[in-house]
Design an enzyme around this catalytic site. Structure first.
Site, short mmCIF file in Angstrom:
data_model
loop_
_atom_site.label_atom_id
_atom_site.label_comp_id
_atom_site.label_asym_id
_atom_site.label_seq_id
_atom_site.Cartn_x
_atom_site.Cartn_y
_atom_site.Cartn_z
CB SER A 212 31.49 8.92 27.01
OG SER A 212 31.83 9.03 28.42
CE1 TYR B 74 29.69 3.85 27.84
CE2 TYR B 74 30.81 4.95 28.70
CZ TYR B 74 29.89 4.65 28.58
OH TYR B 74 28.61 5.91 28.06
#
Length: 270
Positions: free
Chosen positions: A152, A165
């Site tokens: 990500s 996250y």
């Protein structure tokens, strides 16, 4: 010369394949000749994805799983190998977030829920490690295979709010590099491990964070657009070309990389 991008009959397993991105990737790969196995927890959604792809002439099957259940993932793998004879590609797309692992603008680090933080780490990172461990075995036996993890933008720079996250995705990038070396040194050059780092795409997971009910961008969505030189969010199908490359022989000397697909987000400084 052989078409290096040929993925016909490539047996491809996609964990977390019932999401917006997984659905688009599965559809694209199947339409380009791959045999796609979509894995996830939502059986009704997964069966519909498989049926829709089959209606277009593609080969796709849904297999219900839970990436945190090692025994079940092993059972899934045994079924797939018995049915198709091998596993050529593993796409580790399973992941997610939880409210308690985020820190809202009106909160501080002291409001972080350590339990939910841990669960987000497990879902994203351990939920990548377990399928990798399981599906790597048939790849080692057959002497070739490609594993593609999902990192990500949050792995490159610590963004506000997504504390758990971001930590998990940074771990996935590191795990990717580790496994690339581990596999090459111990199992040979036929097995490659890479990752893809998507920029910002509207999914069910982040829709409420990035968009208002009327479809306009929230303040955070506007911040993303300002940071993205292309000036827009990504479209799910824009991930497919990079994945196609990483699973094909066109990238047979590529391992340990994190391929960025972000409209310039990570390159933009000011």
């Amino acid at each position: 010369m052989k078409n290096l991008f040929d993925i016909k009959d490539n047996v491809t397993v996609i964990t977390g394949g019932t999401g917006v991105l997984g659905r688009a990737i599965a559809d694209y790969l199947a339409q380009n000749g791959a045999i796609v196995i979509v894995m996830g927890r939502k059986e009704d959604v997964g069966q519909k994805i498989a049926a829709d792809i089959a209606a277009k002439g593609g080969q796709c099957e849904f297999v219900k799983t839970d990436v945190m259940d090692a025994a079940l993932v092993q059972q899934n793998c045994s079924y797939i190998v018995e049915r198709y004879g091998r596993v050529d590609t593993l796409l580790n797309a399973a992941g997610g977030n939880m409210p308690g692992a985020t820190i809202a603008p009106d909160k501080t680090f002291f409001d972080l829920d350590a339990t939910q933080f841990s669960r987000v780490l497990e879902l994203n990172l351990t939920g990548t490690v377990i399928p990798t461990q399981v599906f790597l075995r048939p790849m080692v036996k057959q002497g070739r295979g490609s594993i593609i993890n999902f990192s990500s933008m949050a792995a490159f720079r610590p963004m506000t709010r997504v504390c758990g996250y971001a930590a998990a995705k940074a771990g996935i990038s590191n795990f990717t590099a580790y496994m690339a070396t581990e596999c090459a040194k111990k199992f040979g050059q036929g097995i490659r491990v890479n990752a893809i780092a998507p920029g910002f795409f509207i999914t069910e997971q982040n829709r409420a964070l990035l968009t208002n009910p009327d479809g306009s961008y929230t303040q955070r969505g506007q911040d993303v657009i300002r940071q993205t030189p292309f000036g827009r969010m990504g479209e799910p199908e824009e991930l497919c070309g990079t994945i196609h490359y990483l699973m094909s022989d066109a990238s047979r000397f590529v391992t340990g990389t994190v391929a960025v697909v972000d409209g310039g987000f990570n390159a933009f400084a000011m």
